[in-house]
Design a protein around this motif. Structure first.
Motif, PDB file in Angstrom:
ATOM      1  N   LYS A  66       2.738  -4.002  12.895  1.00  0.00           N
ATOM      2  CA  LYS A  66       3.207  -3.964  11.510  1.00  0.00           C
ATOM      3  C   LYS A  66       3.376  -2.511  11.048  1.00  0.00           C
ATOM      4  N   THR A  67       2.391  -1.690  11.331  1.00  0.00           N
ATOM      5  CA  THR A  67       2.465  -0.289  10.917  1.00  0.00           C
ATOM      6  C   THR A  67       3.645   0.407  11.594  1.00  0.00           C
ATOM      7  N   PHE A  68       3.830   0.091  12.864  1.00  0.00           N
ATOM      8  CA  PHE A  68       4.945   0.675  13.606  1.00  0.00           C
ATOM      9  C   PHE A  68       6.278   0.259  12.978  1.00  0.00           C
ATOM     10  N   GLN A  69       6.374  -1.030  12.698  1.00  0.00           N
ATOM     11  CA  GLN A  69       7.610  -1.564  12.105  1.00  0.00           C
ATOM     12  C   GLN A  69       7.854  -0.933  10.731  1.00  0.00           C
ATOM     13  N   ASN A  70       6.821  -0.842   9.903  1.00  0.00           N
ATOM     14  CA  ASN A  70       6.964  -0.216   8.588  1.00  0.00           C
ATOM     15  C   ASN A  70       7.433   1.236   8.725  1.00  0.00           C
ATOM     16  N   ALA A  71       6.891   1.930   9.725  1.00  0.00           N
ATOM     17  CA  ALA A  71       7.279   3.323   9.929  1.00  0.00           C
ATOM     18  C   ALA A  71       8.760   3.421  10.295  1.00  0.00           C
ATOM     19  N   LEU A  72       9.208   2.472  11.140  1.00  0.00           N
ATOM     20  CA  LEU A  72      10.633   2.460  11.516  1.00  0.00           C
ATOM     21  C   LEU A  72      11.511   2.313  10.274  1.00  0.00           C
ATOM     22  N   TYR A  73      11.157   1.355   9.426  1.00  0.00           N
ATOM     23  CA  TYR A  73      11.977   1.109   8.233  1.00  0.00           C
ATOM     24  C   TYR A  73      11.881   2.280   7.238  1.00  0.00           C
ATOM     25  N   MET A  74      10.709   2.933   7.158  1.00  0.00           N
ATOM     26  CA  MET A  74      10.596   4.094   6.263  1.00  0.00           C
ATOM     27  C   MET A  74      11.484   5.240   6.772  1.00  0.00           C
ATOM     28  N   VAL A 134      18.375   2.057  -1.402  1.00  0.00           N
ATOM     29  CA  VAL A 134      17.727   1.266  -0.342  1.00  0.00           C
ATOM     30  C   VAL A 134      16.579   0.496  -0.976  1.00  0.00           C
ATOM     31  N   ARG A 135      16.573  -0.803  -0.737  1.00  0.00           N
ATOM     32  CA  ARG A 135      15.418  -1.605  -1.140  1.00  0.00           C
ATOM     33  C   ARG A 135      14.783  -2.177   0.108  1.00  0.00           C
ATOM     34  N   LEU A 136      13.468  -2.012   0.194  1.00  0.00           N
ATOM     35  CA  LEU A 136      12.743  -2.586   1.333  1.00  0.00           C
ATOM     36  C   LEU A 136      12.392  -4.023   0.992  1.00  0.00           C
ATOM     37  N   ARG A 137      12.629  -4.918   1.941  1.00  0.00           N
ATOM     38  CA  ARG A 137      12.463  -6.345   1.663  1.00  0.00           C
ATOM     39  C   ARG A 137      11.367  -6.940   2.546  1.00  0.00           C
ATOM     40  N   GLY A 138      10.656  -7.913   1.999  1.00  0.00           N
ATOM     41  CA  GLY A 138       9.618  -8.558   2.804  1.00  0.00           C
ATOM     42  C   GLY A 138       8.639  -9.336   1.949  1.00  0.00           C
ATOM     43  N   GLY A 139       8.931  -9.420   0.664  1.00  0.00           N
ATOM     44  CA  GLY A 139       8.039 -10.186  -0.205  1.00  0.00           C
ATOM     45  C   GLY A 139       8.565 -10.152  -1.616  1.00  0.00           C
ATOM     46  N   LYS A 140       7.864 -10.828  -2.520  1.00  0.00           N
ATOM     47  CA  LYS A 140       8.313 -10.870  -3.916  1.00  0.00           C
ATOM     48  C   LYS A 140       8.046  -9.521  -4.593  1.00  0.00           C
ATOM     49  N   LYS A 141       6.930  -8.915  -4.235  1.00  0.00           N
ATOM     50  CA  LYS A 141       6.497  -7.654  -4.857  1.00  0.00           C
ATOM     51  C   LYS A 141       6.450  -6.563  -3.790  1.00  0.00           C
ATOM     52  N   ALA A 142       6.567  -5.305  -4.229  1.00  0.00           N
ATOM     53  CA  ALA A 142       6.498  -4.184  -3.292  1.00  0.00           C
ATOM     54  C   ALA A 142       5.196  -4.230  -2.495  1.00  0.00           C
ATOM     55  N   ARG A 143       4.110  -4.577  -3.160  1.00  0.00           N
ATOM     56  CA  ARG A 143       2.809  -4.591  -2.492  1.00  0.00           C
ATOM     57  C   ARG A 143       2.768  -5.555  -1.295  1.00  0.00           C
ATOM     58  N   ASP A 144       3.578  -6.619  -1.388  1.00  0.00           N
ATOM     59  CA  ASP A 144       3.642  -7.564  -0.259  1.00  0.00           C
ATOM     60  C   ASP A 144       4.055  -6.862   1.031  1.00  0.00           C
ATOM     61  N   LEU A 145       4.826  -5.784   0.898  1.00  0.00           N
ATOM     62  CA  LEU A 145       5.282  -5.060   2.092  1.00  0.00           C
ATOM     63  C   LEU A 145       4.096  -4.515   2.870  1.00  0.00           C
ATOM     64  N   LEU A 146       3.079  -4.090   2.133  1.00  0.00           N
ATOM     65  CA  LEU A 146       1.880  -3.563   2.792  1.00  0.00           C
ATOM     66  C   LEU A 146       1.119  -4.687   3.491  1.00  0.00           C
ATOM     67  N   GLU A 147       1.135  -5.837   2.861  1.00  0.00           N
ATOM     68  CA  GLU A 147       0.425  -7.001   3.423  1.00  0.00           C
ATOM     69  C   GLU A 147       1.114  -7.533   4.671  1.00  0.00           C
ATOM     70  N   SER A 148       2.419  -7.824   4.504  1.00  0.00           N
ATOM     71  CA  SER A 148       3.076  -8.568   5.590  1.00  0.00           C
ATOM     72  C   SER A 148       4.125  -7.743   6.332  1.00  0.00           C
ATOM     73  N   GLY A 149       4.331  -6.521   5.907  1.00  0.00           N
ATOM     74  CA  GLY A 149       5.280  -5.677   6.634  1.00  0.00           C
ATOM     75  C   GLY A 149       6.690  -5.798   6.094  1.00  0.00           C
ATOM     76  N   VAL A 150       7.474  -4.751   6.321  1.00  0.00           N
ATOM     77  CA  VAL A 150       8.881  -4.759   5.904  1.00  0.00           C
ATOM     78  C   VAL A 150       9.642  -5.696   6.844  1.00  0.00           C
ATOM     79  N   LYS A 151      10.467  -6.574   6.255  1.00  0.00           N
ATOM     80  CA  LYS A 151      11.246  -7.496   7.107  1.00  0.00           C
ATOM     81  C   LYS A 151      12.646  -6.962   7.355  1.00  0.00           C
ATOM     82  N   TYR A 152      13.254  -6.446   6.295  1.00  0.00           N
ATOM     83  CA  TYR A 152      14.594  -5.861   6.446  1.00  0.00           C
ATOM     84  C   TYR A 152      14.848  -4.930   5.279  1.00  0.00           C
TER      85      TYR A 152
END
Lengths: 758, 758
Positions: free
Chosen positions: A168-176, A265-283
Motif C-alpha cells: 500500500k505504501t509503495f502504491q501510494n508513493a507511486l501515485y504521489m 489531480v485528485r487522488l481517488r480511493g474512498g469517500k474522504k481523503a483520509r480513506d486514502l491513508l487507510e485503503s490506499g490510492v486506487k487511481y
C-alpha cells in the motif's frame, strides 16, 4: 524509487504500459444558435440518483457523460461514442451539445438552475458554489481523465524493490510521484491541448480582465477560470501531508468540503481523503483538459493515448521534490495559460526536454511506432504554435465570427452524424443490431452494463445488487432451459402444442424414403407440406398447395426433403397469411407481416430503377448491419419477373405491384409491416397461450391466419400454429419497413428489472 | 355395413391397418421353486393409487403390468420389455415372476392377501370375489389386449357410407361387429394360443373335475376357469341391449358390479357401460389370452400381430346375427377348451375357412409378406396340433416333470436375462443411458412418461395435472435459459465466477497469433495452460506444468491452439487433482475422480492379459451403450507403455500400477471412482455456490483440489474452478468403476415432482 531500473531489468515494460482508463466529459445543452437552454435535464435519461453514464454537473443544462473504466483506451472511446449517440438521439429535437469548454449564450443568472438531484445535500452544495463563485464560472466544462496503473505491475514492481515495506505504501508513493510530477509539468499538456482562448464578455458580467481582442491559451486553467482562492494551499510533500493540509482547509472554512479543492489531480480511493491513508490510492483523476471542439465527443483517441504516455513519463522521470516543485508547476501553468496562443511559450526548452525524455522512455519500453510518431508530432508543436489545438481553433473562430457560432455549427453537425445510422451504436457495430438496441436503452435508462463477450452478444446487467445476464438481446434467466429445446425440435413442439389444445397441422414423420412413399395413400388428395424435420431456411421443402395427386410427385418431394435431414415430415398445408407474434410474458407486444421483396410501379420508372429507389431507404443494407436488406436483382428475382411477363427494364404501370421473390424472408429483401393494431385480439391471446404451453417467456409465434379481423375459431380453417421461435428477432419490429415501431428492448429491460419502471 | 367395399374403393387399406395397441399382463410373484409368495407388493413400486404401469390384480402377489397405448405394436412390446426389466430388477433377490397362467405352489388360502389398495371399495370388491369364487380361482393370470381402430379410418369410412346418421353410432356399430364376430370365432385363437393344459390339484381343493393325467387346451377359458355363473347372460344384439342387459344383471344381484362380467371382450369408453351410449365406444379389451411361458414377457410380438389381423378379419367378415351367434361362439369355445390338446379340433374346417378368408383380406389390403406368412403358419397348425403353443408346452412340461418346475426354471432364466445389461433398458437402447436410467426410475415410481422424440432424448412426464419436459436426462424447466449459455462460453463463465468471488485461474484472450506472442513477457516463468476458447475434448491444449521458459515454445503452443479456434486463452495452470462435482439445487450429490486408463499388475499376467481381464467388466463396452469404455491397446497406449519401459507382453509386478493413457477421460478407458464421502464438505459447498452464481440448478462443476481432506482456502493454491458444465453426465456417477453408486436420476425426479417423495 528506481522504477526505470526495475522495469528494465525485469521485463515489466508491457505491464507498465497497461492500466485502466475512464473519461468524464461535461458539456452544456444548447439551442440551435448556441445559447445554453434553461430546460430541465431530460426525463428520458432516468434517475440521476443512480445513473452511471448520464449525469448533470453544476447546472441542469450541464451534462456530465461518464464512461466506465476500461483496460484499453479504445474501449473507453467506444463507450464515449455510444453514450453520446444515446444522448444526442434522445435530446429534444431543438437541443444540441455545445462542443467547447467556455459557455456561450449564457442565460440571465436567475434562469440557471442548479442540478436538481434527489439528494438535498447535493443541491445545497451547488447553491453554495453559486453564492461563492457566481453561477457563470461554474458553467465552464472540461474533461476528466481517470487513470489506474496495472495492479499486476504495481504488485510485481513492489516485489522487486526494497525501499518500501508494504504494498500500500509503495502504491501510494507511486501515485504521489505521478501527481507531483504531473502538477509540475502539466503546463506542457496545456500548451498542446488547451482550447479556451476567449469567452463572451457576459462571462465576466461585462468586466473582462482581458484587453479587447486579447486571446489566451486557456481561460479555463487561468486564474480567471474555475480555481480556488489563492489562500487554499494543500501540501504535496507526502500523502500524509496532503490529507492533513486538505482537512485543515476544510476545518478553517476555506473550503466547504474536500471536493471543493479544484486541483488538476485528485487522488481517488474512498469517500474522504483520509480513506486514502487507510485503503490506499486506487487511481488518479486528471482534470486539466479543455474540450476539443474538433473531436465530436470532446477529445481524440490520439490525444488520450498521448496523455497516457505523458502520465507514464511522469512516473518514469526522476522524482521531484514535493510541494516546492508543485508550486513552481502551478505558477508555470498560470503563466502559460495567459500567454498569447499565437506565440511561442516562454518555457519551450523545458517542454522539449520533457517530451524528448518521454521519447527515450518509449524506446526503452519498446512502445509502438505509432506512439513514437505521436510524441514527435507533439514535440514539433513547440516550434509552431499554429499546430496546437488552439492554433486551429483560433482560425476556425475567425472564420465563423465567434466561438458561439462555430460551436453551434459543430453541435449541429455532430448531432446529424449521430443520427446517420440511427438504428445502431456505431462503436459497437460488431455486435448484433438487437444487442445494440438493448445496449442503447440500457445506457439511456442508466443500468450498468458489462460486455462479457461481444462476439457472443453476452452482457451482464446490474442495478443495485440485482444482477442479470443477457445473450443475443433476449435470452435471459426469465426463460426456462427446456423451452428453447422444445422449440428447436419441430416434432416435440407440435406434440406439446397439440396436447395443450392448439390448432396444429397434423403431420407424420418418416425415417426412410421407402417408408414415406409406402404411406402415399394417407395423403392422396390432400394439401400437404413435405419438409425436413430440423433444417431451416426453407431448404428441402415442397408445398402441394392444392392437393398431391400422384405418387411420383410425392416421391420426388420426399426425396428432396431427405437430402436435408434424416427425418422428414408430411404435414397438413394451411391456407391463409403468416404473421409473426412477438410474445413477452402475458402479452403479445408486436405482430408483423412479412411481404416478399417487391416494388410498386409509378408508370415512369423501370423495375431496375424502382428497386434502386427502394434500396435508398437507410434501413436497407446488408441485412445484418441494417434492419432490412437491399433487394437484389439476381437470377431468382429475374425468374420471378419473367413469370409476370416482365424484365428489369419493364416500366410497370402506376400502382402495379411487382413481385421479386416468392418467399417473404427479410433476408431476401422482404418488407416488414407492423400489424399489431390491426390484428384481432383473439389471435394475440392465442400466441400468448402457445408461448405459455412451452413455458416460454419471450417467444416468436408464427400463425397462419385466414382473416385477421375475425375472431379466432377452434379449427384449422381459421388459424393454425406453424412454429414457435426462441430468441425471436426484435429489429424487424423495432424498425419495420412500414407501420409503428415497437421498442421491444425496453420491454426486455422492464422484464429483467421490474423495480425500475421507465 | 359394406366395409370391404368402402375400404377397397377409397384406398383406405393403409388406414384400416392402423390403430392403437395396449397390453395388460397379470402374473404371480414366486419364490425360487415356483411357489407363490405371500410377501406384500414391493414398496419400491410406489403407490398403486396412481401407478400407471405396475399394479396388482386380485392378490398382493399378483402383479399387473400395463403398457400405455401405442400406434405400433412394436412400441407396445418395447414398453412391455421395459416395465418387466424394471420389475425384475426391483424385486427382492429371491423373488421371480411366474411365466404361466395357472398358479402353482398355491399357499394356504388364508395366507393369500387380497391386493391392499388405498381405496377400501377396491379391497371390498376383492373380498367379495374371494367369498364368491374362492381365492384360488382368482389367482389365474392372463393377458388383456386393448385395441382401438384408427380414429381417422373411422371418420373417413363414416363419411363414405350412408347407413348411419352420426359418427358415434357408426363407430359403436363397428365395435359391436368386432365384438360379436370375435366372440363367435375366438375359439380359433384359443386353439392356436392356449397354454393352460393342466393345473395342480390344489387349485380344485383336491376335487379335480378332470381325469387323472387328462390334459385340456385351456383350463383358464373352460368352465373350470375364471368364468361367470351360467345364469349371467348379456345380450349382444345391439349396444343398447348390451348395456341394458348388463345393468339388469347387476340390479338382479347376479353381479356385484359391471366389472364382474367376465366376457372375453369388454367395450371401453367410460366408467359405466351406459357411458358407452353417451360418448361412444373408444376401444375394446380382449381378455382371452393365456400367458405364453416361452415369451419372456407372456406374449410374442408375432402372436400380437396375428391377433391384430385376426381382429381386422372380424371387421372384414360379413356381419353375424348378434346374440345367437355369440352363444354359439361361447359354446364352441368351451368345447374347444376342454378338447385334448394333442388332438385335432372338432371345428378344424371352420377354423381353416376363417383363416383363409383372413388371408384373402391380407391380399386385398396389400399387407406385408411377413404377415401373410404368419397367417399361413397358423393355418397349418390346424393339421398339426403339436405345432400349437400347447403342443410345445406339453412337451416341455413332460421334460421338467411339472409345469411348476418348468415355470420356476424359466422365471429364473428371464430374471437373469433382465440383469444382463443392468444399466440399460434393452428395448430403449437407442436412447442415451442416462435417459434410460431416468426412464427406469419413472416407470418404477409410476410417473406417466411420453416419449416425445427418442432420437432427441425428449420426454414428457406427467403426474396428475403436473406436466414436465426433460431432455437428455436432466435438462428441464428448473434451469434458466441463460445458465447453459454462460457455461457454454468459457470466457463468460470465468468472468461471472470471478465476479462472484470464486478462485478462478486468471486468463488472457487473444485473437491473433502475433498479438499473443507479443504478450509473451506477461507469462514468462509462469505455469500456464494455452487453450482454444471454445473447443472441447482437449484438442489444441498445451500445458506448461512447470513454467514457460522460452518464447519459441510459447509461440508453438499458441499456434496449435489457434488451429482449433479463432480465439485462444492463456490461463494460469493449477496444481492438484481434478474432481467432478454433480450439483443439484443446494446440494452436491456426487463427487467423482476420473483416473486415466490403467491396469494393476499381479506378477502373473501380461499387460495385454490384464487389459483383457479388466475389459470383462460388464460396465465396459463401447462407452455409449455402456457406462465405461473398454481399454484399447492402440498406438497411444503403447507409447505410454514405452515411456514406462513396458510393452503389451511385459508382466508387471504385483500391485504395480501401469498407466495406459495420460488423459483421464472415461471415453478413453478411464476409471470412474466415487469420492463423495471422502471429499471435505467445504468443497461441496463451493460447488453449490458456483452453480448458484450461474443461476444453475443442475450443474457439473470441475474443481482442481490440492488436498481433498483439508478445508478449502480462499486462494488458488488450495483449489480453483476449471469449468462448469450444463447437462452433466450422470451415468459415471450411477455406475462408477469403484465406490458407491449415486442414483442421480431419482434426485432429478424429486426435483421435478416434489409432491411425490419416494
Amino acid at each position: 524509487m528506481k522504477l526505470q531500473q526495475i522495469i528494465r531489468e525485469n521485463h515489466l515494460a508491457l505491464l507498465f504500459q497497461q492500466g485502466c482508463f475512464g473519461l468524464e466529459k461535461e458539456s452544456q445543452r444548447i439551442g440551435i444558435k448556441g445559447n445554453i437552454v434553461t430546460t430541465p435535464h431530460p426525463a428520458i435519461f432516468g434517475n440521476r440518483s443512480y445513473h452511471p453514464y448520464i449525469q448533470t454537473d453544476f447546472a441542469e443544462s450541464q451534462l456530465e457523460l461518464i464512461t466506465p473504466p476500461n483496460a484499453k483506451l479504445e474501449d473507453t472511446f467506444r463507450w464515449l461514442s455510444a453514450i453520446h449517440e444515446v444522448v444526442l438521439r434522445s435530446l429534444p429535437e431543438d437541443e444540441y451539445i455545445f462542443p467547447l469548454s467556455m459557455p456561450a449564450g449564457l442565460p440571465p443568472e436567475e434562469l440557471i438552475q442548479e442540478a436538481q438531484l434527489d439528494n438535498p445535500e447535493d443541491v445545497k452544495y451547488r447553491e453554495h458554489l453559486s453564492a461563492n463563485y457566481g453561477k457563470y464560472k461554474q458553467m465552464v466544462s472540461g474533461i476528466h481523465y481517470n487513470f489506474q496503473l496495472s495492479v499486476e505491475f504495481v504488485e510485481k514492481a513492489f516485489a522487486l524493490q526494497t525501499e518500501y515495506q508494504d504494498l500500500k505504501t509503495f502504491q501510494n508513493a507511486l501515485y504521489m510521484k505521478l501527481t507531483n510530477n504531473f502538477l509540475r509539468y502539466q503546463w506542457i499538456l496545456l500548451y498542446l491541448l488547451a482550447a479556451t482562448p476567449t469567452v463572451e464578455s457576459q462571462y465576466f458580467y461585462g468586466k473582462s480582465p482581458l484587453a479587447e481582442g486579447q486571446l489566451v491559451r486557456s481561460l479555463r486553467s487561468s486564474p480567471y477560470g474555475y480555481v480556488n482562492s489563492p489562500d487554499v494551499v494543500v501540501n504535496h510533500d507526502s500523502l500524509e501531508s496532503y490529507v492533513e493540509s486538505l482537512e485543515a482547509q476544510v476545518e478553517k472554512g476555506l473550503l466547504i468540503a474536500e471536493k471543493e479543492f479544484y486541483s488538476n489531480v485528485r487522488l481517488r480511493g474512498g469517500k474522504k481523503a483520509r480513506d486514502l491513508l487507510e485503503s490506499g490510492v486506487k487511481y488518479a483523476e486528471f482534470r486539466l483538459f479543455d474540450l476539443n471542439p474538433f473531436a465530436p465527443y470532446g477529445i481524440t483517441l490520439e490525444d488520450a493515448k498521448f496523455i497516457h504516455y505523458f502520465l507514464l513519463g511522469m512516473l518514469w522521470l526522476e522524482e521531484t521534490s514535493g510541494q516546492k516543485e508543485v508550486e513552481i508547476g502551478k505558477q508555470t501553468l498560470y503563466h502559460v495559460a495567459l500567454e498569447d496562443p499565437r506565440t511561442e511559450t516562454a518555457f519551450r526548452a523545458e517542454g522539449e526536454t520533457i517530451l524528448t525524455q518521454i521519447l527515450v522512455m518509449l524506446n526503452e519500453l519498446n512502445a509502438s511506432e505509432e506512439m513514437k510518431a505521436l510524441v514527435r508530432e507533439k514535440l514539433s508543436q513547440f516550434a509552431d504554435p499554429r499546430k496546437t489545438l488552439n492554433g486551429r481553433l483560433i482560425k476556425a473562430i475567425e472564420q465563423f465570427g465567434s466561438y458561439k457560432s462555430l460551436g453551434a455549427k459543430l453541435a449541429q453537425d455532430y448531432k446529424a452524424q449521430a443520427f446517420e445510422r440511427f438504428y445502431a451504436l456505431s462503436a459497437f457495430d460488431n455486435m448484433e443490431l438487437s444487442t445494440q438496441a438493448l445496449f442503447f436503452d440500457l445506457i439511456q435508462q442508466g443500468i450498468n452494463v458489462q460486455l462479457l463477450d461481444e462476439n457472443d452478444q453476452f452482457l451482464a446487467l446490474q442495478f443495485g445488487n440485482h444482477l442479470e445476464y443477457v445473450k443475443n438481446g433476449n435470452m435471459t434467466s426469465h426463460d426456462q432451459y427446456i423451452s428453447p429445446l422444445i422449440m428447436e425440435n419441430k416434432v416435440v413442439t407440435k406434440k406439446v402444442l397439440a396436447k395443450a389444445g392448439f390448432n396444429v397441422p397434423k403431420s407424420v414423420e418418416f425415417t426412410t424414403i421407402e417408408q414415406a412413399v409406402a404411406h402415399y395413400p394417407l395423403f392422396e388428395g390432400k394439401a400437404v407440406v413435405i419438409k425436413p424435420k430440423s433444417t431451416n431456411y426453407g431448404l428441402g421443402i415442397t408445398i402441394f398447395q392444392q392437393a398431391v395427386k400422384n405418387r411420383e410427385d410425392f416421391a420426388k418431394a420426399i426425396e428432396i426433403a431427405f437430402r436435408e435431414d434424416k427425418e422428414v415430415m408430411v404435414e397438413d398445408y394451411l391456407i391463409g397469411t403468416e404473421y409473426r407474434f412477438f410474445v413477452l410474458g402475458d402479452e403479445t407486444l408486436a405482430v408483423l407481416l412479412r411481404v416478399p421483396a417487391n416494388v410498386i410501379g409509378d408508370g415512369i420508372h423501370s423495375v431496375k430503377e424502382l428497386v434502386e429507389m427502394k434500396n435508398t431507404d437507410p434501413l436497407r443494407g446488408d441485412g445484418s448491419r441494417t434492419p432490412l436488406k437491399k433487394i437484389a436483382l439476381g437470377e431468382i428475382e429475374q425468374l420471378q419477373l419473367k413469370e409476370q411477363g416482365l424484365t428489369v427494364d419493364s416500366i410497370p404501370e402506376k400502382d402495379q405491384v411487382v413481385q421479386l421473390r416468392a418467399n417473404s424472408n427479410i433476408s431476401t429483401g422482404g418488407d416488414s409491416i407492423d400489424m399489431t393494431d390491426q390484428m384481432h385480439e383473439s389471435y394475440k391471446q392465442l400466441a400468448v397461450g402457445i408461448a405459455h404451453a412451452m413455458g416460454a417467456k419471450v417467444c416468436g409465434v408464427d400463425l397462419i391466419i385466414q382473416d385477421l379481423t375475425q375472431p379466432a375459431q377452434p379449427n384449422l380453417d381459421s388459424w393454425g400454429v406453424i412454429e414457435a421461435n426462441f430468441n425471436p428477432m426484435m429489429m424487424m419490429h423495432i424498425f419495420p419497413y412500414q407501420g409503428k415501431s415497437r421498442r421491444l428492448t425496453k420491454a426486455i429491460i422492464n422484464m429483467l428489472f421490474p423495480e425500475i419502471r421507465s
